[in-house]
Design a protein around this motif. Structure first.
Motif, PDB file in Angstrom:
ATOM      1  N   VAL A   6       0.858  -1.182   0.000  1.00  0.00           N
ATOM      2  CA  VAL A   6       0.000   0.000   0.000  1.00  0.00           C
ATOM      3  C   VAL A   6       0.892   1.230   0.000  1.00  0.00           C
ATOM      4  CG1 VAL A   6      -1.823   1.230   1.232  1.00  0.00           C
ATOM      5  CG2 VAL A   6      -1.779  -1.268   1.255  1.00  0.00           C
ATOM      6  N   LEU A   7       0.783   2.020  -1.051  1.00  0.00           N
ATOM      7  CA  LEU A   7       1.572   3.247  -1.193  1.00  0.00           C
ATOM      8  C   LEU A   7       0.613   4.428  -1.261  1.00  0.00           C
ATOM      9  CD1 LEU A   7       4.089   2.109  -3.971  1.00  0.00           C
ATOM     10  CD2 LEU A   7       4.375   1.958  -1.491  1.00  0.00           C
ATOM     11  N   ASP A   8       0.592   5.231  -0.213  1.00  0.00           N
ATOM     12  CA  ASP A   8      -0.346   6.360  -0.150  1.00  0.00           C
ATOM     13  C   ASP A   8      -1.763   5.850  -0.404  1.00  0.00           C
ATOM     14  OD1 ASP A   8       1.716   8.154   0.415  1.00  0.00           O
ATOM     15  OD2 ASP A   8       2.201   8.360  -1.704  1.00  0.00           O
ATOM     16  N   ASP A   9      -2.385   6.274  -1.512  1.00  0.00           N
ATOM     17  CA  ASP A   9      -3.758   5.863  -1.800  1.00  0.00           C
ATOM     18  C   ASP A   9      -3.819   4.826  -2.919  1.00  0.00           C
ATOM     19  OD1 ASP A   9      -4.899   7.481   0.134  1.00  0.00           O
ATOM     20  OD2 ASP A   9      -4.910   9.213  -1.201  1.00  0.00           O
ATOM     21  N   GLY A  10      -2.751   4.066  -3.105  1.00  0.00           N
ATOM     22  CA  GLY A  10      -2.729   3.100  -4.190  1.00  0.00           C
ATOM     23  C   GLY A  10      -2.056   1.800  -3.806  1.00  0.00           C
ATOM     24  N   ILE A  11      -2.047   0.878  -4.762  1.00  0.00           N
ATOM     25  CA  ILE A  11      -1.469  -0.445  -4.569  1.00  0.00           C
ATOM     26  C   ILE A  11      -0.326  -0.653  -5.563  1.00  0.00           C
ATOM     27  CG2 ILE A  11      -1.874  -2.931  -4.831  1.00  0.00           C
ATOM     28  CD1 ILE A  11      -3.196  -2.063  -2.367  1.00  0.00           C
ATOM     29  N   PHE A  12       0.788  -1.112  -5.055  1.00  0.00           N
ATOM     30  CA  PHE A  12       1.919  -1.545  -5.879  1.00  0.00           C
ATOM     31  C   PHE A  12       1.908  -3.066  -5.863  1.00  0.00           C
ATOM     32  CE2 PHE A  12       6.457  -2.780  -6.128  1.00  0.00           C
ATOM     33  CZ  PHE A  12       6.808  -2.176  -7.332  1.00  0.00           C
ATOM     34  N   ASP A  13       1.568  -3.677  -6.982  1.00  0.00           N
ATOM     35  CA  ASP A  13       1.386  -5.129  -7.020  1.00  0.00           C
ATOM     36  C   ASP A  13       2.735  -5.837  -6.876  1.00  0.00           C
ATOM     37  OD1 ASP A  13      -0.731  -7.284  -7.621  1.00  0.00           O
ATOM     38  OD2 ASP A  13       0.981  -7.858  -8.875  1.00  0.00           O
ATOM     39  N   LEU A  14       2.806  -6.752  -5.920  1.00  0.00           N
ATOM     40  CA  LEU A  14       4.040  -7.498  -5.683  1.00  0.00           C
ATOM     41  C   LEU A  14       4.020  -8.886  -6.309  1.00  0.00           C
ATOM     42  CD1 LEU A  14       4.681  -6.547  -1.951  1.00  0.00           C
ATOM     43  CD2 LEU A  14       6.128  -5.943  -3.895  1.00  0.00           C
ATOM     44  N   LYS A  15       2.872  -9.522  -6.317  1.00  0.00           N
ATOM     45  CA  LYS A  15       2.811 -10.896  -6.824  1.00  0.00           C
ATOM     46  C   LYS A  15       3.357 -10.974  -8.248  1.00  0.00           C
ATOM     47  CE  LYS A  15      -0.391 -14.719  -7.653  1.00  0.00           C
ATOM     48  NZ  LYS A  15      -1.802 -15.176  -7.577  1.00  0.00           N
ATOM     49  N   SER A  16       2.985 -10.018  -9.106  1.00  0.00           N
ATOM     50  CA  SER A  16       3.410 -10.046 -10.502  1.00  0.00           C
ATOM     51  C   SER A  16       4.902  -9.769 -10.666  1.00  0.00           C
ATOM     52  CB  SER A  16       2.607  -9.019 -11.307  1.00  0.00           C
ATOM     53  OG  SER A  16       2.840  -7.699 -10.815  1.00  0.00           O
ATOM     54  N   ARG A  17       5.528  -9.194  -9.632  1.00  0.00           N
ATOM     55  CA  ARG A  17       6.933  -8.805  -9.748  1.00  0.00           C
ATOM     56  C   ARG A  17       7.886  -9.781  -9.057  1.00  0.00           C
ATOM     57  NH1 ARG A  17       4.109  -3.790  -9.530  1.00  0.00           N
ATOM     58  NH2 ARG A  17       4.871  -2.305 -11.120  1.00  0.00           N
ATOM     59  N   LEU A  18       7.340 -10.751  -8.357  1.00  0.00           N
ATOM     60  CA  LEU A  18       8.184 -11.662  -7.586  1.00  0.00           C
ATOM     61  C   LEU A  18       8.460 -12.977  -8.309  1.00  0.00           C
ATOM     62  CD1 LEU A  18       6.778 -10.993  -4.006  1.00  0.00           C
ATOM     63  CD2 LEU A  18       9.086 -10.488  -4.830  1.00  0.00           C
ATOM     64  N   GLY A  19       8.081 -13.063  -9.568  1.00  0.00           N
ATOM     65  CA  GLY A  19       8.471 -14.200 -10.394  1.00  0.00           C
ATOM     66  C   GLY A  19       7.994 -15.546  -9.904  1.00  0.00           C
ATOM     67  N   GLY A  20       6.778 -15.596  -9.354  1.00  0.00           N
ATOM     68  CA  GLY A  20       6.237 -16.874  -8.913  1.00  0.00           C
ATOM     69  C   GLY A  20       6.795 -17.376  -7.593  1.00  0.00           C
ATOM     70  N   LYS A  21       7.499 -16.532  -6.868  1.00  0.00           N
ATOM     71  CA  LYS A  21       8.079 -16.971  -5.590  1.00  0.00           C
ATOM     72  C   LYS A  21       7.024 -17.164  -4.505  1.00  0.00           C
ATOM     73  CE  LYS A  21      12.533 -14.724  -6.476  1.00  0.00           C
ATOM     74  NZ  LYS A  21      13.465 -13.657  -6.037  1.00  0.00           N
ATOM     75  N   ALA A  22       5.882 -16.496  -4.636  1.00  0.00           N
ATOM     76  CA  ALA A  22       4.815 -16.623  -3.636  1.00  0.00           C
ATOM     77  C   ALA A  22       3.469 -16.435  -4.318  1.00  0.00           C
ATOM     78  CB  ALA A  22       4.986 -15.605  -2.519  1.00  0.00           C
ATOM     79  N   ALA A  23       2.541 -17.340  -4.042  1.00  0.00           N
ATOM     80  CA  ALA A  23       1.217 -17.253  -4.644  1.00  0.00           C
ATOM     81  C   ALA A  23       0.257 -16.429  -3.808  1.00  0.00           C
ATOM     82  CB  ALA A  23       0.636 -18.656  -4.845  1.00  0.00           C
ATOM     83  N   ASN A  24       0.569 -16.232  -2.532  1.00  0.00           N
ATOM     84  CA  ASN A  24      -0.311 -15.492  -1.631  1.00  0.00           C
ATOM     85  C   ASN A  24       0.509 -14.941  -0.477  1.00  0.00           C
ATOM     86  OD1 ASN A  24      -0.052 -17.681   0.333  1.00  0.00           O
ATOM     87  ND2 ASN A  24      -1.446 -18.814  -1.005  1.00  0.00           N
ATOM     88  N   MET A  25      -0.161 -14.234   0.412  1.00  0.00           N
ATOM     89  CA  MET A  25       0.544 -13.562   1.500  1.00  0.00           C
ATOM     90  C   MET A  25       1.197 -14.545   2.470  1.00  0.00           C
ATOM     91  SD  MET A  25       1.114 -10.347   2.507  1.00  0.00           S
ATOM     92  CE  MET A  25      -0.309  -9.309   2.126  1.00  0.00           C
ATOM     93  N   VAL A  26       0.559 -15.678   2.738  1.00  0.00           N
ATOM     94  CA  VAL A  26       1.148 -16.656   3.652  1.00  0.00           C
ATOM     95  C   VAL A  26       2.473 -17.164   3.095  1.00  0.00           C
ATOM     96  CG1 VAL A  26       0.853 -18.917   4.739  1.00  0.00           C
ATOM     97  CG2 VAL A  26      -1.064 -17.314   4.682  1.00  0.00           C
ATOM     98  N   GLU A  27       2.498 -17.476   1.802  1.00  0.00           N
ATOM     99  CA  GLU A  27       3.749 -17.934   1.184  1.00  0.00           C
ATOM    100  C   GLU A  27       4.789 -16.815   1.173  1.00  0.00           C
ATOM    101  OE1 GLU A  27       3.153 -19.720  -2.619  1.00  0.00           O
ATOM    102  OE2 GLU A  27       1.685 -21.167  -1.872  1.00  0.00           O
ATOM    103  N   PHE A  28       4.348 -15.589   0.930  1.00  0.00           N
ATOM    104  CA  PHE A  28       5.248 -14.430   0.956  1.00  0.00           C
ATOM    105  C   PHE A  28       5.952 -14.326   2.307  1.00  0.00           C
ATOM    106  CE2 PHE A  28       5.883 -10.001   2.153  1.00  0.00           C
ATOM    107  CZ  PHE A  28       6.549  -9.455   1.063  1.00  0.00           C
TER     108      PHE A  28
END
Length: 284
Positions: free
Chosen positions: A17-39
């Motif tokens: 969460v950046l200010d009033d927006g979302i910076f998507d992490l799943k798409s940038r982590l190259g399949g390393k985590a499918a969800n927050m628990v795995e992250f």
């Protein structure tokens, strides 16, 4: 860092969460985590912080549908603020040890989704709490090491159907697990963003009126003591959620009691985290 789980354009994801927006992490982590628990489990926070440093949001918060930050049952701690025993009816209670019970993952609505008032009861109540998210698993965690096992903090509403909590003498579980009777979110604030976890303010508002307000300094047992106790019984794992108790001011203890009804707006605000907001709706 604030980390949220959500759907965007029908796809489940997670991001910062950046200010009033979302910076998507799943798409940038190259399949390393499918969800927050795995992250959390594979310890990707450092990489995520580097990716998000100086970045701009991909889309506004209004473009996502929030999900619970992690999709897991919640281990709940009962009666953990010093003022709370005075609010309990009758006597015969012992607070020598923490009181533990579970809530299933289906019992929680995410941020901005409705809390459901079941047709079986007219005694739905709120309980504002701070929930901790485990980052580092362990068993028999020493008290002095406990804070180091916390990944982050989120807001929690332990919605309670009071009459169903009394169906048996010593078991509140039935009244704590009605479908979507409580809520969690809106996101996780990581532990490094909280200057002093023993001085966090918790405030609960119903329709703008403050009903509960206290600080973690007034917990009977701080986070590290709870972790030592719980991990003696069972291992804790990355992504596990522990709700740490509610202060005085629940609706059922008011005179006369004031129960939640359709249209009520419940806000749980935790300093350093944010505001969890839900509207009560009658369950069809």
């Amino acid at each position: 860092m604030k980390l949220a789980s959500y759907t965007h354009n029908g796809q489940a994801s997670f991001g910062a969460v950046l200010d009033d927006g979302i910076f998507d992490l799943k798409s940038r982590l190259g399949g390393k985590a499918a969800n927050m628990v795995e992250f959390i489990a594979v310890d990707l926070l450092g990489e995520a912080q580097k990716l998000a440093a100086g970045a701009r949001a991909d889309f506004p918060l209004s473009a996502v549908t929030f999900l619970p930050p992690v999709h897991k049952p919640v281990l709940c701690i009962g009666i953990n603020y010093k003022s709370r025993p005075d609010e309990m009816p009758g006597g015969g209670y012992s607070w020598n040890y923490p009181s533990l019970f579970w809530r299933t993952s289906s019992a929680h609505a995410p941020h901005l989704q409705p809390i459901l008032n079941p047709p079986e009861s007219d005694r739905l109540d709120y309980e504002g709490e701070i929930a901790i998210i485990i980052g580092k698993g362990g068993r028999r965690i020493a008290r002095e090491d406990g804070i180091g096992h916390i990944f982050g903090y989120t807001c929690f509403n332990e919605g309670s159907v009071r009459d169903w909590m009394k169906h048996t003498t010593a078991n509140v579980t039935s009244g704590k697990n009605f479908y979507q009777s409580g809520s969690i979110g809106p996101w996780i604030t990581t532990a490094d963003e909280i200057p002093d976890p023993h001085d966090m303010t918790l405030e609960v508002r119903v329709n703008g009126e403050t009903r509960q307000k206290d600080t973690t300094a007034n917990m009977m047992r701080p986070y590290e003591e709870l972790l030592a106790y719980v991990s003696t019984i069972m291992p804790v794992e990355p992504g596990d959620v522990i709700a740490t108790g509610t202060p005085v001011g629940v609706g059922g203890a008011l005179k006369p009691p004031v129960w939640l009804v359709a249209g009520d707006v419940v806000e749980i605000e935790v300093s350093g985290v944010g505001v969890l907001r839900n509207t009560v709706q009658d369950e069809a």
